[in-house]
Write an enzyme that holds these catalytic residues in place. Structure first.
Site, PDB file in Angstrom:
ATOM      1  CG  HIS A   1       9.524   2.276  -0.542  1.00 35.40           C
ATOM      2  ND1 HIS A   1      10.149   1.722   0.570  1.00 35.40           N
ATOM      3  CD2 HIS A   1       8.358   1.587  -0.693  1.00 35.40           C
ATOM      4  CE1 HIS A   1       9.388   0.780   1.062  1.00 35.40           C
ATOM      5  NE2 HIS A   1       8.300   0.659   0.319  1.00 35.40           N
TER       6      HIS A   1
ATOM      7  NE  ARG B   1      10.380  -3.837   1.892  1.00 33.52           N
ATOM      8  CZ  ARG B   1       9.297  -3.125   2.243  1.00 33.52           C
ATOM      9  NH1 ARG B   1       8.235  -3.092   1.451  1.00 33.52           N
ATOM     10  NH2 ARG B   1       9.280  -2.437   3.370  1.00 33.52           N
TER      11      ARG B   1
ATOM     12  CB  CYS C   1       6.292  -1.949  -4.344  1.00 35.43           C
ATOM     13  SG  CYS C   1       5.178  -0.570  -4.684  1.00 35.43           S
TER      14      CYS C   1
ATOM     15  CG  ASP D   1       3.562   2.094  -6.418  1.00 41.25           C
ATOM     16  OD1 ASP D   1       2.877   1.245  -5.809  1.00 41.25           O
ATOM     17  OD2 ASP D   1       4.078   3.072  -5.858  1.00 41.25           O
TER      18      ASP D   1
ATOM     19  NE  ARG E   1       4.647   2.157   5.379  1.00 43.88           N
ATOM     20  CZ  ARG E   1       4.834   1.710   4.137  1.00 43.88           C
ATOM     21  NH1 ARG E   1       6.012   1.234   3.771  1.00 43.88           N
ATOM     22  NH2 ARG E   1       3.846   1.719   3.250  1.00 43.88           N
TER      23      ARG E   1
ATOM     24  CD  GLN F   1       9.110  -3.003  -2.575  1.00 42.12           C
ATOM     25  OE1 GLN F   1       8.375  -3.089  -1.593  1.00 42.12           O
ATOM     26  NE2 GLN F   1       9.436  -4.064  -3.314  1.00 42.12           N
TER      27      GLN F   1
END
Length: 305
Positions: A129, A292, A264, A224, A102, A132
């Site tokens: 991403h 997740r 998210c 987001d 990440r 996700q």
């Protein structure tokens, strides 16, 4: 699949297989069925960007699969302090069975995947991403009973989430509408790739600056944060630009009555979304966060099992 870097690089069949496995692993986990798919295997988890959900879900997921997760912060390794990605990759492949990373620069993940002879999982970059969105698709399926033909509306910043949502919708057979301000539009190369994916899938991609156009008739509404990690100095400027894109009760009313709301996380209530939406009856954000764990278990089991 050697690596899991971008949903654009996967086939529709691979995405379907990952989702089926995620659903199976979740169901069996709830029934107390243990899995030892990754017994004796280890996952190195490189973090140069911190995260609550990513660290906890990967550590717990690897443990539930019988493997060993090893947390590696930027303070724990030499990467970024003189050692090349090539050297890091060649050393870690001798110790580990997989790498999760990440980080900020997407090219770092691509380089790591090129040099390492073990699977590499993209847990987030500034560009994409995918983990996700895989969890998002799982959540949509659980609440809607299908994916094919649904309309997915994303409202907000043209960021890594918008990019991966386009890729994911095309692979899973959803129509997708993206509403972002012109000055914060999606990456041009990602948009061209997504358009190709949508042509192959036969579904529709709408790119607009009008949030009402995007959300009209949507089955899924998504937003987001307007201020991603590393952009804190832009907070006030972004707030002014993005306020017309706030997902509030009035904007949400243009979606279908049974539309679900997704985010998210972390969310900033009163900015990108109001409390009456994110805490309302249509919100599925905590189911989404839980998934997740199971979606990433499916990725790890597929790549490392």
């Amino acid at each position: 699949m050697k690596d899991f870097i971008s949903l654009h690089d996967t086939t529709a069949e691979e995405v379907e297989a990952l989702l089926k496995l995620a659903l199976k692993l979740k169901d069996e986990n709830k029934k107390g069925i243990e899995h030892h798919i990754l017994k004796g295997k280890s996952l190195g988890m490189i973090f140069t960007k911190s995260s609550t959900r990513t660290r906890v879900s990967f550590e717990v997921g690897m443990t539930q699969l019988g493997g060993y997760p090893l947390f590696l912060s930027s303070n724990d390794i030499q990467l970024g302090r003189g050692e090349t990605i090539y050297d890091t990759a060649k050393v870690l492949e001798r110790f580990l069975d997989g790498i999760m990373i990440r980080t900020f620069a997407h090219q770092d993940v691509l380089d790591l995947a090129e040099y390492a002879n073990i699977p590499v999982i993209n847990a987030l970059t500034d560009l994409l991403h995918p983990c996700q969105v895989l969890a998002d698709l799982q959540t949509i399926y659980e609440h809607k009973g299908k994916l094919e033909g649904l309309k997915f509306a994303y409202i907000g910043d043209g960021n890594n989430m918008a990019h991966s949502i386009m890729y994911g919708c095309a692979k899973a057979g959803l129509d997708c509408a993206i509403a972002v301000p012109k000055a914060y539009s999606c990456d041009a190369e990602v948009v061209e790739n997504a358009k190709d994916d949508f042509k192959k899938s036969g579904r529709t991609l709408i790119l607009t600056e009008d949030p009402v156009e995007a959300i009209k008739g949507a089955d899924v509404v998504y937003t987001d944060t307007w201020v991603s990690m590393g952009m804190e100095e832009e907070k006030e400027e972004r707030r002014k630009v993005f306020m017309p894109y706030q997902v509030n009760k009035e904007l949400f009313s243009h979606a279908k009555d049974d539309a679900i709301f997704m985010h998210c996380l972390p969310a900033y209530r009163g900015f990108e979304v109001t409390e009456d939406v994110i805490d309302g009856p249509n919100s599925v954000i905590f189911d989404e966060a839980e998934n997740r764990l199971h979606a990433q278990k499916a990725v790890m089991a597929t790549l490392m099992g």
